[in-house]
Motif scaffolding. Structure first.
Motif, short mmCIF file in Angstrom:
data_model
loop_
_atom_site.label_atom_id
_atom_site.label_comp_id
_atom_site.label_asym_id
_atom_site.label_seq_id
_atom_site.Cartn_x
_atom_site.Cartn_y
_atom_site.Cartn_z
N ARG A 1 0.73 -1.28 -0.06
CA ARG A 1 -0.03 -0.11 0.00
C ARG A 1 0.83 1.18 0.03
O ARG A 1 0.71 2.28 -0.73
N ALA A 2 1.88 1.45 0.68
CA ALA A 2 2.62 2.36 0.86
C ALA A 2 3.30 2.65 -0.55
O ALA A 2 3.56 3.98 -1.08
N TRP A 3 3.97 1.90 -1.16
CA TRP A 3 4.47 1.70 -2.40
C TRP A 3 3.76 2.32 -3.41
O TRP A 3 3.78 3.00 -4.09
N LEU A 4 2.17 1.92 -3.20
CA LEU A 4 1.30 2.47 -4.24
C LEU A 4 1.09 4.00 -4.08
O LEU A 4 1.20 4.68 -4.97
N GLU A 5 0.93 4.48 -2.83
CA GLU A 5 0.65 5.72 -2.77
C GLU A 5 1.68 6.73 -3.21
O GLU A 5 1.73 7.47 -3.79
N ASP A 6 3.09 6.12 -2.78
CA ASP A 6 4.30 6.75 -3.67
C ASP A 6 4.47 6.83 -4.95
O ASP A 6 4.70 7.76 -5.51
N ARG A 7 4.12 5.58 -5.47
CA ARG A 7 4.21 5.54 -7.01
C ARG A 7 2.99 6.40 -7.92
O ARG A 7 3.24 7.11 -8.61
N VAL A 8 1.89 6.49 -7.11
CA VAL A 8 0.67 7.31 -7.72
C VAL A 8 1.32 9.05 -7.58
O VAL A 8 1.08 9.43 -8.32
N ALA A 9 1.72 9.18 -6.45
CA ALA A 9 2.13 10.52 -6.05
C ALA A 9 3.45 11.00 -7.10
O ALA A 9 3.50 12.29 -7.54
N GLN A 10 4.05 10.11 -7.39
CA GLN A 10 5.54 10.47 -8.43
C GLN A 10 4.70 10.50 -9.77
O GLN A 10 5.08 11.65 -10.43
N TRP A 11 3.82 9.94 -9.95
CA TRP A 11 3.32 10.25 -11.57
C TRP A 11 2.52 11.28 -11.59
O TRP A 11 2.29 12.04 -12.40
N GLN A 12 1.37 11.48 -10.60
CA GLN A 12 0.81 12.69 -10.32
C GLN A 12 1.52 13.78 -10.59
O GLN A 12 0.99 14.82 -11.01
N ALA A 13 2.58 13.67 -9.85
CA ALA A 13 3.44 15.08 -9.78
C ALA A 13 3.94 15.52 -11.33
O ALA A 13 4.48 16.54 -11.47
#
Ligand SMILES: Cc1cc2nc3c(=O)[nH]c(=O)nc-3n(C[C@H](O)[C@H](O)[C@H](O)COP(=O)(O)OP(=O)(O)OC[C@H]3O[C@@H](n4cnc5c(N)ncnc54)[C@H](O)[C@@H]3O)c2cc1C
Length: 460
Positions: free
Chosen positions: A159-171
């Motif tokens: 889950r933590a990895w997912l939130e981080d991956r999404v944040a990186q692509w959204q940025a």
């Protein structure tokens, strides 16, 4: 028949790396059965002269040739067999504007530097839209659907990895989303998932029909396209490159781009050695009851989960399921894939009837040691590009467009990859054997993650 007589090296490592067990199954795929015919092309006869010769008629070569021809460059696309004969005509048909788990924007920027890394991320993020735009622009009939790519989590620990991956692509401005456990379960139709990454710009298609369509569009735009034309040798001749073609023809070109993936057959040994081969197996069921689509991938996404030995599957427009992946033995066969990969789907989707395969085939992809694309300088206006690495359809289409812009006079600073020298991996032929060790170990880890999520302790 000896390896040497079959034309392969007698060296066991080279033989393992090059012997193409995948060739026989090209005509056995669902894609081959359903794709519109290949554009009419033939072998190179006699001698010809062009500005740019692109060798290898997969997605990368076809996209490069199409975009070069659109810019008015005199280009020849030279394919040993027929368009899509390599990995491009045999894959699962997922359009994924992304790379493998772990290769997120931060990793790409660290590996390539902030500027090139940013350009690569932006190119890749936009590459799903590019694929579907090209399909529309050139009227490619490949049963495509831009219905999104989803990556469900097999373990809540992701889950933590997912939130981080999404944040990186959204940025980077990408419209990606993290789905909750309930949303993921509803999207997939399996209660074994704990959230998901969703990129709505991904989707799926018939990959052989897509590469044939790109090739036909390249021809309409003026590219000279040849099939059954294996380039056997390249050398310098009077300030130009001279490519010798099996059967006797030659091509003289100012610049040469090799897009031969893992099967260049010695045109540039150092560049070919920069990747190691991975064989993947695919199966397609017969058409199933369309009612099943209401509970399995109801939004028609394509799904590839976070397991190391990932479970990937999708529907086709005629209600078949296509799935596949690795097999543990280096001697695995498309026949064995018929049972193995469908059994896995039956385990996670108990609402499906016992699945059977109507089609089974295999293909070979090339991966660099860091699973990132490369543009390798092989001297005097010749380069070898690789962008396969397992998630290649969007990547190769996007990179082909970028390479065409660069070959048409663009600057190095616009490229989404660095120009490097070949960096061969040691003993690439050992990759199939290495996978025989890697796979059981990582299957055990996947199983452990799933058991842990259910509160069960596995014995090691
Ligand atoms: C089974 C499988 C499933 C996959 N699933 C997916 C997926 O769902 N989504 C995704 O994005 N990616 C997937 N991939 C990866 C994807 O297919 C590749 O990244 C992509 O096809 C690579 O394209 P390419 O043009 O670089 O290489 P290729 O398609 O392999 O093209 C290379 C071409 O060069 C030709 N060639 C080689 N040597 C010579 C020579 N000497 N002279 C002339 N021609 C030559 C070959 O015949 C071949 O046609 C999968 C791969 C496999 C094998």
């Amino acid at each position: 028949m000896s390896a040497r007589k079959r034309g392969y090296s007698a060296n066991i490592f080279e033989t393992l790396a090059k012997a193409p067990p995948s060739t026989e199954t090209f005509g056995s795929s669902l894609w081959h059965a359903e794709a519109p015919p290949a554009p009419e092309t033939g072998p190179i006869v006699g001698d010809m002269d062009v500005d740019v010769a692109v060798v290898g008629g997969g997605f990368l070569g076809a996209s490069t040739a199409l975009h070069l021809a659109e810019s008015g460059v005199d280009v020849a696309l030279i394919e040993a067999d027929e368009a899509g004969f390599g990995a491009s005509g045999r894959n699962t048909g997922f359009v994924v504007p992304n790379l493998l788990t772990g290769l997120d924007p931060r990793v790409m920027k660290n590996a390539l530097g902030p500027d090139t890394g940013d350009r690569l991320c932006l190119m890749l993020g936009e590459a799903g839209d590019l694929v579907f735009d090209l399909i529309e622009k050139h009227g490619i009939d490949c049963r495509s659907s831009q219905s999104g790519w989803i990556q469900p989590l097999h373990s809540p620990e992701k889950r933590a990895w997912l939130e981080d991956r999404v944040a990186q692509w959204q940025a980077l401005g990408r419209p990606v989303k993290a789905l909750s456990r309930d949303e993921a379960v509803a999207e997939i139709g399996s209660d074994g998932y704990h959230g998901a990454f969703l990129d709505p710009t991904g989707g799926h298609l018939n990959p052989l029909a897509y590469v044939r369509g790109l090739t036909a569009a390249a021809i309409r735009n003026g590219a000279k396209v040849f099939s059954s034309s294996r380039a056997t040798e390249m050398s310098r001749d009077g300030g130009k490159w001279l490519l010798r073609i099996e059967g006797g023809g030659t091509v003289r070109a100012d610049r040469v781009l090799l897009t031969t993936n893992v099967s260049g057959q010695g045109l540039s040994k150092p560049a070919e050695g920069t990747q190691f081969p991975i064989t993947l197996f695919q199966v397609a069921t017969p058409p199933l009851d369309p009612e099943l689509r209401k509970s399995v991938l109801p939004n028609n996404r394509c799904s590839a989960d976070t397991r190391k030995d990932l479970i990937a599957f999708r529907w086709t427009p005629d209600n078949r399921i296509v799935t596949g992946g690795l097999l543990a033995s280096p001697f695995g066969s498309a026949e064995r894939a018929r049972t193995h990969h469908l059994r896995r789907l039956n385990e996670i989707l108990p609402q499906l009837p016992k699945l059977e395969a109507e089609y089974a085939w295999q293909g070979r992809l090339g991966a660099a040691r860091d699973f990132l694309p490369r543009l390798m300088d092989i001297g005097d206006g010749a380069w070898s590009a690789i962008a396969c690495n397992g998630r290649g359809m969007a990547m190769t289409t996007g990179l082909g467009k970028a390479l065409a812009r660069w070959l048409s006079g663009g600057s190095n600073e616009q490229l989404p990859v660095s120009i490097t020298k070949p960096d061969p991996v040691a003993l690439p032929g050992l990759a199939p054997l290495a996978f025989s060790v890697w796979l059981p170990l990582n299957r055990w880890k996947d199983k452990r993650d799933v058991a842990r999520a259910r509160g069960i302790k596995l014995k090691s």
